[in-house]
Design a protein around this motif. Structure first.
Motif, PDB file in Angstrom:
ATOM      1  N   MET A  34       5.203 -30.974  57.533  1.00  0.00           N
ATOM      2  CA  MET A  34       4.784 -29.728  56.891  1.00  0.00           C
ATOM      3  C   MET A  34       4.271 -28.727  57.927  1.00  0.00           C
ATOM      4  N   VAL A  35       3.524 -29.206  58.896  1.00  0.00           N
ATOM      5  CA  VAL A  35       3.021 -28.330  59.955  1.00  0.00           C
ATOM      6  C   VAL A  35       4.184 -27.688  60.711  1.00  0.00           C
ATOM      7  N   LEU A  36       5.158 -28.488  61.093  1.00  0.00           N
ATOM      8  CA  LEU A  36       6.316 -27.963  61.820  1.00  0.00           C
ATOM      9  C   LEU A  36       7.102 -26.965  60.965  1.00  0.00           C
ATOM     10  N   MET A  37       7.274 -27.294  59.681  1.00  0.00           N
ATOM     11  CA  MET A  37       8.039 -26.412  58.809  1.00  0.00           C
ATOM     12  C   MET A  37       7.359 -25.055  58.657  1.00  0.00           C
ATOM     13  N   PHE A  38       6.054 -25.060  58.376  1.00  0.00           N
ATOM     14  CA  PHE A  38       5.366 -23.787  58.175  1.00  0.00           C
ATOM     15  C   PHE A  38       5.260 -23.012  59.484  1.00  0.00           C
ATOM     16  N   GLN A  39       5.123 -23.719  60.603  1.00  0.00           N
ATOM     17  CA  GLN A  39       5.079 -23.040  61.891  1.00  0.00           C
ATOM     18  C   GLN A  39       6.374 -22.264  62.133  1.00  0.00           C
ATOM     19  N   LEU A  40       7.491 -22.852  61.724  1.00  0.00           N
ATOM     20  CA  LEU A  40       8.788 -22.192  61.889  1.00  0.00           C
ATOM     21  C   LEU A  40       9.050 -21.148  60.812  1.00  0.00           C
ATOM     22  N   ALA A  41       8.567 -21.406  59.597  1.00  0.00           N
ATOM     23  CA  ALA A  41       8.922 -20.544  58.457  1.00  0.00           C
ATOM     24  C   ALA A  41       8.058 -19.298  58.338  1.00  0.00           C
ATOM     25  N   LEU A  42       6.810 -19.354  58.767  1.00  0.00           N
ATOM     26  CA  LEU A  42       5.908 -18.217  58.556  1.00  0.00           C
ATOM     27  C   LEU A  42       6.416 -16.913  59.171  1.00  0.00           C
ATOM     28  N   PRO A  43       6.918 -16.909  60.409  1.00  0.00           N
ATOM     29  CA  PRO A  43       7.435 -15.636  60.945  1.00  0.00           C
ATOM     30  C   PRO A  43       8.597 -15.078  60.123  1.00  0.00           C
TER      31      PRO A  43
END
Length: 208
Positions: free
Chosen positions: A178-187
């Motif tokens: 989840m951390v990796l996904m949101f790190q990539l998705a937020l921008p």
């Protein structure tokens, strides 16, 4: 216009404005379209689990798109997606198995939990840990053990114990994903126009 700090600080699930805004997404065509995409993607991902090396544990990636969708469209649409996801998934892949409504409750509850804890909130590693704790131990262990005991008859505490071990083992892996996904998705979400400007200011994951 609210500042980002004001929005993240006051727009909480404890306020009527939060739920009014969440219900309004049920009439938002863009959000309903996104919900359809998330439903389709989660059904596909559910069909391709990956077994962890050397164990009988397997990880499903559908929770990643479901949680990301709930961050955008909130708990009201999240409940609807949970309903559609469980119902369509059963119709597509049941292969003659009897329908059990308990898992429909779990799917809708998951949409509520993800939406309530993520919608219009500042996304942090700590918040994602909290989300997984609630899902893993509340939904999967406590509630999931009830459904398995009803279906398979070995007794609640047997499924509670096995579920506790499984979900504790999976917890750090799921948090990391989840951390990796949101790190990539937020921008990308910040540029997408799917989020209010006050929320779209967050372009990277925070720790706390």
């Amino acid at each position: 216009m609210q500042s980002s700090s004001a929005l993240f600080g006051t727009f909480s699930p404890l306020t009527p404005a939060y739920w009014a805004d969440a219900r309004a997404q049920l009439k938002n065509v863009r959000m309903l379209t996104l919900a359809g995409i998330i439903t389709a993607a989660s059904i596909v991902l559910e069909s391709f689990p990956i077994y962890l090396l050397g164990t009988s544990l397997k990880i499903y990636f559908s929770f990643l798109v479901i949680s990301l969708g709930c961050y955008v469209y909130g708990p009201a649409v999240g409940i609807l997606v949970g309903f559609a996801n469980d119902t369509l998934g059963f119709l597509i892949s049941s292969f003659g198995e009897p329908y059990f409504p308990g898992y429909l409750i779990t799917a809708m509850l998951s949409g509520l939990i993800y939406g309530t804890l993520l919608y219009r909130q500042r996304i942090t590693v700590l918040r994602l840990v909290m989300v997984r704790l609630v899902i893993n131990y509340g939904s999967n262990v406590l509630l999931g053990s009830v459904w398995k005991a009803m279906l398979y008859g070995k007794g609640y505490y047997y499924y509670f114990t096995t579920g506790l071990v499984k979900n504790t083992t999976m917890l750090p892996i799921e948090v990391l994903l989840m951390v990796l996904m949101f790190q990539l998705a937020l921008p990308a979400l910040a540029r997408s126009g799917l989020l209010p400007k006050e929320v779209a200011v967050q372009k990277r994951l925070a720790w706390f």
